[in-house]
Design an enzyme around this catalytic site. Structure first.
Site, PDB file in Angstrom:
ATOM      1  N   ASP A   8       0.865  -1.168   0.000  1.00 51.23           N
ATOM      2  CA  ASP A   8       0.000   0.000   0.000  1.00 51.23           C
ATOM      3  C   ASP A   8       0.914   1.233   0.000  1.00 51.23           C
ATOM      4  OD1 ASP A   8      -2.387   1.634   0.502  1.00 51.23           O
ATOM      5  OD2 ASP A   8      -1.609   1.813   2.536  1.00 51.23           O
ATOM      6  N   ASP A  10      -0.215   5.196   0.974  1.00 47.85           N
ATOM      7  CA  ASP A  10      -0.483   6.154   2.049  1.00 47.85           C
ATOM      8  C   ASP A  10      -0.637   5.442   3.387  1.00 47.85           C
ATOM      9  OD1 ASP A  10      -0.825   8.720   0.535  1.00 47.85           O
ATOM     10  OD2 ASP A  10      -2.334   7.516  -0.483  1.00 47.85           O
ATOM     11  N   ASP A 167      -1.308  -0.844   6.109  1.00 49.26           N
ATOM     12  CA  ASP A 167      -1.371  -0.242   7.435  1.00 49.26           C
ATOM     13  C   ASP A 167      -2.761  -0.167   8.047  1.00 49.26           C
ATOM     14  OD1 ASP A 167      -2.397   2.984   7.288  1.00 49.26           O
ATOM     15  OD2 ASP A 167      -1.939   1.971   5.411  1.00 49.26           O
TER      16      ASP A 167
END
Length: 222
Positions: A8, A10, A167
């Site tokens: 991922d 961001d 995240d």
């Protein structure tokens, strides 16, 4: 067996919340609306810019009119579609990616971030050279947590599967729905306690990631 890892962006490789917060508040200022807080902006990240602006509108009392949403989203992208000013890579990211590259790990990216800002960020931070394939929010009609973009990246890499690194709740759900192992970076944008999220591994600094990747692929090839 190819060792493929997909990331991922961001909240995982880069902390973009300050720039997203600033761009959103520029839009609100032009509308004569009070700013949102940094904590609010951070909590709105994960499903792409259109969803972020929808949440900004709701939080600011601007309603849900589709035409207004389209107008404000366009204004937001004008502010956000430039070189990152406040965004930074997370500590250890570049070193970890270089170590993985040196270990012949094949890497890709799967993000809900729009294509323009994704490409700018990858170039700006020197991440572009590590990512052989990148799927962003405009690549497919489906977006995470739909597993289709993640499957797409692994397929484009020529790997039947591998390890996904992210995240957030969105990333955890994406990995679970894709039936793939998930390494959770705990210092990103998640709101749920770590034990309650689907994950195979968890780490709080990128220094730990190369060893996690090596251990994972030793296990799956044993």
């Amino acid at each position: 067996m190819m060792q493929a890892v997909v990331f991922d962006l961001d909240g995982t490789l880069i902390d973009s919340a300050p720039d997203l917060h600033a761009a959103a508040n520029k839009v609100l200022a032009a509308e004569g609306v009070p700013p949102i807080t940094f904590a609010q902006a951070r909590s709105f990240i994960g499903h792409g810019s259109a969803d972020l602006i929808r949440k900004v509108m709701l939080a600011s009392g601007l309603g849900e009119d589709p035409d207004e949403h389209a107008r404000l989203l366009e204004a937001f992208m004008v502010h956000y579609n430039g070189p990152p000013a406040l965004t930074t890579p997370y500590p250890g990211v570049l070193d970890a990616l270089a170590r993985l590259e040196g270990s012949r790990v094949t890497m890709g990216l799967c993000t809900n971030k729009p294509g323009g800002p994704t490409e700018i960020a990858l170039r700006h931070f020197g991440l572009e050279r590590f990512m052989r394939v990148a799927a962003h929010g405009d690549t497919l009609e489906a977006r995470k947590p739909d597993p289709a973009p993640l499957h797409h990246v692994f397929a484009e890499l020529g790997a039947p599967g591998g390890l996904y690194v992210g995240d957030s709740e969105v990333d955890a759900e994406t990995a679970e729905r894709a039936g793939l192992p998930f390494a959770l970076y705990t210092e990103g944008y998640r709101k749920t306690p770590v034990p309650e999220l689907y994950h195979t591994y968890a780490f709080d600094h990128f220094d730990a990631l190369p060893d996690i990747v090596a251990r994972h692929f030793r296990t799956v090839t044993a």
